[in-house]
Design a protein around this motif. Structure first.
Motif, PDB file in Angstrom:
ATOM      1  N   ILE A   8     -10.170  21.320  25.040  1.00 46.91           N
ATOM      2  CA  ILE A   8      -9.889  22.716  25.398  1.00 46.91           C
ATOM      3  C   ILE A   8      -9.139  23.412  24.262  1.00 46.91           C
ATOM      4  O   ILE A   8      -9.445  24.554  23.891  1.00 46.91           O
ATOM      5  N   GLY A   9      -8.139  22.726  23.705  1.00 44.45           N
ATOM      6  CA  GLY A   9      -7.388  23.306  22.589  1.00 44.45           C
ATOM      7  C   GLY A   9      -8.279  23.576  21.402  1.00 44.45           C
ATOM      8  O   GLY A   9      -8.176  24.630  20.749  1.00 44.45           O
ATOM      9  N   HIS A  10      -9.202  22.634  21.097  1.00 42.46           N
ATOM     10  CA  HIS A  10     -10.127  22.837  19.980  1.00 42.46           C
ATOM     11  C   HIS A  10     -11.041  24.021  20.247  1.00 42.46           C
ATOM     12  O   HIS A  10     -11.363  24.802  19.345  1.00 42.46           O
ATOM     13  N   PHE A  11     -11.455  24.170  21.522  1.00 42.62           N
ATOM     14  CA  PHE A  11     -12.330  25.289  21.868  1.00 42.62           C
ATOM     15  C   PHE A  11     -11.641  26.629  21.631  1.00 42.62           C
ATOM     16  O   PHE A  11     -12.212  27.550  21.038  1.00 42.62           O
ATOM     17  N   PHE A  12     -10.388  26.739  22.082  1.00 40.11           N
ATOM     18  CA  PHE A  12      -9.671  27.999  21.891  1.00 40.11           C
ATOM     19  C   PHE A  12      -9.368  28.259  20.422  1.00 40.11           C
ATOM     20  O   PHE A  12      -9.373  29.405  19.974  1.00 40.11           O
ATOM     21  N   ARG A  13      -9.103  27.198  19.676  1.00 45.66           N
ATOM     22  CA  ARG A  13      -8.883  27.401  18.239  1.00 45.66           C
ATOM     23  C   ARG A  13     -10.155  27.897  17.569  1.00 45.66           C
ATOM     24  O   ARG A  13     -10.109  28.731  16.669  1.00 45.66           O
ATOM     25  N   SER A  14     -11.326  27.384  18.013  1.00 44.51           N
ATOM     26  CA  SER A  14     -12.584  27.856  17.431  1.00 44.51           C
ATOM     27  C   SER A  14     -12.836  29.312  17.797  1.00 44.51           C
ATOM     28  O   SER A  14     -13.417  30.067  17.016  1.00 44.51           O
ATOM     29  N   LEU A  15     -12.400  29.717  19.006  1.00 46.66           N
ATOM     30  CA  LEU A  15     -12.565  31.122  19.391  1.00 46.66           C
ATOM     31  C   LEU A  15     -11.778  32.041  18.480  1.00 46.66           C
ATOM     32  O   LEU A  15     -12.144  33.202  18.266  1.00 46.66           O
ATOM     33  N   LEU A  16     -10.676  31.545  17.957  1.00 49.45           N
ATOM     34  CA  LEU A  16      -9.814  32.372  17.128  1.00 49.45           C
ATOM     35  C   LEU A  16     -10.174  32.288  15.653  1.00 49.45           C
ATOM     36  O   LEU A  16      -9.442  32.772  14.809  1.00 49.45           O
ATOM     37  N   SER A  17     -11.302  31.642  15.338  1.00 55.03           N
ATOM     38  CA  SER A  17     -11.711  31.571  13.943  1.00 55.03           C
ATOM     39  C   SER A  17     -12.057  32.959  13.441  1.00 55.03           C
ATOM     40  O   SER A  17     -12.382  33.875  14.206  1.00 55.03           O
ATOM     41  N   ILE A  18     -12.020  33.115  12.141  1.00 56.37           N
ATOM     42  CA  ILE A  18     -12.235  34.434  11.546  1.00 56.37           C
ATOM     43  C   ILE A  18     -13.622  34.969  11.890  1.00 56.37           C
ATOM     44  O   ILE A  18     -13.787  36.137  12.259  1.00 56.37           O
ATOM     45  N   ARG A  19     -14.631  34.095  11.798  1.00 61.79           N
ATOM     46  CA  ARG A  19     -15.985  34.581  12.051  1.00 61.79           C
ATOM     47  C   ARG A  19     -16.155  35.045  13.484  1.00 61.79           C
ATOM     48  O   ARG A  19     -16.786  36.076  13.745  1.00 61.79           O
ATOM     49  N   CYS A  21     -13.841  36.170  15.456  1.00 61.21           N
ATOM     50  CA  CYS A  21     -13.100  37.436  15.603  1.00 61.21           C
ATOM     51  C   CYS A  21     -13.898  38.606  15.051  1.00 61.21           C
ATOM     52  O   CYS A  21     -14.008  39.655  15.686  1.00 61.21           O
ATOM     53  N   ILE A  22     -14.462  38.425  13.847  1.00 65.19           N
ATOM     54  CA  ILE A  22     -15.265  39.496  13.246  1.00 65.19           C
ATOM     55  C   ILE A  22     -16.487  39.781  14.109  1.00 65.19           C
ATOM     56  O   ILE A  22     -16.861  40.943  14.339  1.00 65.19           O
ATOM     57  N   PHE A  23     -17.137  38.712  14.599  1.00 66.11           N
ATOM     58  CA  PHE A  23     -18.308  38.863  15.459  1.00 66.11           C
ATOM     59  C   PHE A  23     -17.968  39.673  16.703  1.00 66.11           C
ATOM     60  O   PHE A  23     -18.696  40.603  17.084  1.00 66.11           O
ATOM     61  N   LEU A  24     -16.849  39.332  17.346  1.00 65.59           N
ATOM     62  CA  LEU A  24     -16.447  40.043  18.565  1.00 65.59           C
ATOM     63  C   LEU A  24     -16.100  41.496  18.279  1.00 65.59           C
ATOM     64  O   LEU A  24     -16.423  42.388  19.065  1.00 65.59           O
ATOM     65  N   ILE A  25     -15.441  41.745  17.145  1.00 67.96           N
ATOM     66  CA  ILE A  25     -15.073  43.124  16.802  1.00 67.96           C
ATOM     67  C   ILE A  25     -16.313  43.979  16.609  1.00 67.96           C
ATOM     68  O   ILE A  25     -16.422  45.097  17.133  1.00 67.96           O
ATOM     69  N   ILE A  26     -17.294  43.444  15.835  1.00 71.00           N
ATOM     70  CA  ILE A  26     -18.529  44.203  15.595  1.00 71.00           C
ATOM     71  C   ILE A  26     -19.281  44.393  16.908  1.00 71.00           C
ATOM     72  O   ILE A  26     -19.824  45.472  17.185  1.00 71.00           O
ATOM     73  N   LEU A  27     -19.323  43.328  17.731  1.00 70.38           N
ATOM     74  CA  LEU A  27     -20.027  43.412  19.004  1.00 70.38           C
ATOM     75  C   LEU A  27     -19.407  44.472  19.914  1.00 70.38           C
ATOM     76  O   LEU A  27     -20.109  45.305  20.496  1.00 70.38           O
ATOM     77  N   ILE A  28     -18.094  44.453  20.019  1.00 66.58           N
ATOM     78  CA  ILE A  28     -17.408  45.434  20.872  1.00 66.58           C
ATOM     79  C   ILE A  28     -17.586  46.845  20.320  1.00 66.58           C
ATOM     80  O   ILE A  28     -17.836  47.797  21.070  1.00 66.58           O
ATOM     81  N   ALA A  29     -17.476  46.970  18.986  1.00 70.28           N
ATOM     82  CA  ALA A  29     -17.623  48.286  18.357  1.00 70.28           C
ATOM     83  C   ALA A  29     -19.012  48.861  18.598  1.00 70.28           C
ATOM     84  O   ALA A  29     -19.187  50.087  18.658  1.00 70.28           O
ATOM     85  N   GLY A  30     -20.017  47.993  18.730  1.00 68.69           N
ATOM     86  CA  GLY A  30     -21.368  48.483  18.986  1.00 68.69           C
ATOM     87  C   GLY A  30     -21.664  48.698  20.447  1.00 68.69           C
ATOM     88  O   GLY A  30     -22.342  49.657  20.829  1.00 68.69           O
ATOM     89  N   LEU A  31     -21.167  47.801  21.311  1.00 68.62           N
ATOM     90  CA  LEU A  31     -21.500  47.863  22.727  1.00 68.62           C
ATOM     91  C   LEU A  31     -20.745  48.952  23.486  1.00 68.62           C
ATOM     92  O   LEU A  31     -21.306  49.594  24.367  1.00 68.62           O
ATOM     93  N   VAL A  32     -19.486  49.128  23.150  1.00 70.36           N
ATOM     94  CA  VAL A  32     -18.679  50.113  23.893  1.00 70.36           C
ATOM     95  C   VAL A  32     -19.285  51.518  23.816  1.00 70.36           C
ATOM     96  O   VAL A  32     -19.470  52.167  24.857  1.00 70.36           O
ATOM     97  N   PRO A  33     -19.627  52.023  22.604  1.00 69.12           N
ATOM     98  CA  PRO A  33     -20.265  53.354  22.573  1.00 69.12           C
ATOM     99  C   PRO A  33     -21.598  53.377  23.328  1.00 69.12           C
ATOM    100  O   PRO A  33     -21.929  54.384  23.977  1.00 69.12           O
ATOM    101  N   SER A  34     -22.370  52.281  23.242  1.00 63.20           N
ATOM    102  CA  SER A  34     -23.657  52.240  23.935  1.00 63.20           C
ATOM    103  C   SER A  34     -23.459  52.322  25.448  1.00 63.20           C
ATOM    104  O   SER A  34     -24.181  53.055  26.141  1.00 63.20           O
ATOM    105  N   LEU A  35     -22.491  51.574  25.968  1.00 66.97           N
ATOM    106  CA  LEU A  35     -22.222  51.603  27.404  1.00 66.97           C
ATOM    107  C   LEU A  35     -21.695  52.968  27.843  1.00 66.97           C
ATOM    108  O   LEU A  35     -22.085  53.481  28.907  1.00 66.97           O
TER     109      LEU A  35
END
Length: 496
Positions: A8-19, A21-35
């Motif tokens: 579980i700890g490894h999973f959460f650490r992987s979620l916080l990886s740079i890629r 984070c960048i993926f989620l930021i771009i995804l949110i930045a694109g989806l929020v205006p669309s929604l």
């Protein structure tokens, strides 16, 4: 259980990886205006459609109210024209129309179920007050419209003046279906959902590709750092693609330089320790070999040789003692035995203990105390530090010289100055005097008997107390060491 928690700890650490984070930021930045656009269009269409439908029906109801007044339909419900209009409205809009007279009685109902009944509600009352209202019930699927039935009445005033007024004679209660609106809305939602799904797929692909591209510099930097971790110090390659990678590279290069310097210092220290410990042993070996080669030597020569051996043993013991003291100084400050101590008494005892050494060279030792000082210190370690400073001031002084020890304090720190008028320290050597085994004048230091560890021990003791030590010196004029230490010890405080 522990392995599960690790996963579980490894999973959460992987979620916080740079890629990620960048993926989620771009995804949110694109989806929020669309929604927002999706729901905004749907909601806007529904509101516009309802308003348009209400406006259209109200216009036709206005015509109907004029005919109701013209044919006096509230009194006599025999007009075929009005009945035809009512049937047409009910059929076109799939709704229901009720005509309510001034007594709140239903005189006409296109459904034919409420004729003769009385209908009193807040909307009907507002209609009799001359207010047209509408209410959209999305859950039950209908729109209610209240339309006043008005006529113009001429009234004769007090001065025989004829005044025309508008009088509410009844109310039209109309309920129409919103099925056509909902059908178009469902169609619009389906098409918008298809577009939203396609846009989400495109945004996911773009986010995945961009996140991979954006983390390339960080990945290169990670590889370089891993190479350094594996011992390949020369394989580090700074990455200056982004401001962040430039800052990380600069900080790591600075750390790498410090690591190299520490490694060199460690190697020098090991070499110096080996040399310093080997020298007395070599001397004793030479003396022992000399004695062994002279079996018939006189007793006086044996005694002289054994005195030299004893001197070398004492020197070896002193080096080992100083090394142990230095190792203790290098440990964490949490091991300090801090208690309130009288600094005046401590300095008096140090000078009293070193007075015989000063008398051998006819050196005057003076203690000047500006005020009584009590501070939270480790007396053993600080005693050793001040003893080294005063002892060096005596040893490296000229015959007939003087040593002055001054004590002062303010509301936060106490200050100890150790000043001598001895041989001084060359300017180029001042930056090295706290290095282990460093000697300004090696031949003179050997003659005096120093180990080259005293000032390193002193500095470590001062730093453990979160204090500072400074030196000023001039050749053949003397040296002054200034130590400043907080009156109250705080282990969490940064070193000054």
């Amino acid at each position: 259980m522990s392995n599960f928690l690790k996963r579980i700890g490894h999973f959460f650490r992987s979620l916080l990886s740079i890629r990620v984070c960048i993926f989620l930021i771009i995804l949110i930045a694109g989806l929020v205006p669309s929604l927002i656009l999706y729901f905004g269009i749907i909601q806007n269409y529904e509101n516009e459609a309802v308003e348009s439908r209400v406006s259209m029906v109200q216009n036709q109801l206005k015509v109907l109210t004029n005919h109701l007044v013209t044919y006096n339909y509230l009194k006599n419900q025999d007009s075929d024209v009005v009945k035809a209009e009512l049937d047409m409205l009910s059929s076109i809009y799939e709704g229901r129309v009720m005509i309510i007279d001034s007594n709140f009685r239903v005189v006409e109902d296109t459904y034919g179920i409420s004729i003769g009944k009385y209908m009193v509600s807040e909307e009907v009352i507002k209609g009799f007050q001359g207010t047209s209202t509408s209410h959209y019930d999305r859950v039950n699927g209908f729109i209610e419209i209240i339309t006043p039935i008005t006529s113009m009445v001429e009234v004769t005033g007090e001065n025989q003046e004829v005044i025309t007024t508008e009088t509410v004679m009844g109310v039209l209660f109309t309920s129409i279906s919103n099925d056509s609106i909902m059908d178009i809305l469902d169609l619009l939602q389906n098409r918008a959902m298809i577009l939203l799904t396609l846009s989400m797929i495109v945004i996911l692909m773009v986010a995945f590709v961009l996140s991979g591209i954006l983390v390339v510099p960080f990945r290169k930097l990670s590889v370089s750092i891993s190479n350094v971790k594996n011992g390949f110090f020369d394989d580090f390659r700074p990455e200056n693609t982004y401001v962040e990678t430039s800052q990380i590279s600069a900080a790591f290069e600075e750390l790498l330089d410090r690591m190299k310097l520490l490694d060199e210092s460690r190697q020098d220290f090991v070499a110096n320790v080996s040399h310093e410990l080997k020298t007395p042993l070599t001397s004793m070996k030479v003396l022992a070999d000399s004695i062994a080669s002279m079996p018939d030597a006189p007793v006086e020569l044996y005694q002289e040789f054994f005195q030299d051996v004893t001197s070398e043993i004492d020197r070896e013991n002193q080096i080992i003692t100083d090394l142990l003291s230095l190792v203790k100084m290098d440990k964490k400050a949490a091991e300090l035995n801090v208690e309130p101590r009288d600094i005046n008494d401590m300095l008096e005892m140090i000078l009293k203990r070193l007075l015989p050494l000063a008398r051998q060279k006819d050196i005057e030792v003076v203690l000047e105390c500006a005020r009584p000082v009590t501070a939270e210190v480790d007396e053993v370690k600080l005693n050793l530090a001040f003893t080294n400073l005063v002892e060096n001031a005596i040893k490296y002084n000229r015959v007939g010289g003087s040593v002055k020890v001054r004590l002062d304090s303010d509301h936060q720190f106490f200050t100890v100055e150790v000043e001598d008028d001895g041989i001084g320290i060359p300017e180029q050597d001042l930056q090295h005097i706290y290095e282990r085994f460093y000697r300004v004048d090696k031949s003179h230091s050997r003659e005096i008997g120093g180990t080259g560890l005293g000032r390193a021990i002193t500095r470590s003791a001062v730093m453990m107390h979160r204090g500072t030590i400074q030196v000023e010196s001039e050749l053949e004029k003397g040296t002054t060491f200034t130590v400043q230490i907080p009156l109250k010890y705080s282990g969490s405080q940064e070193g000054l």
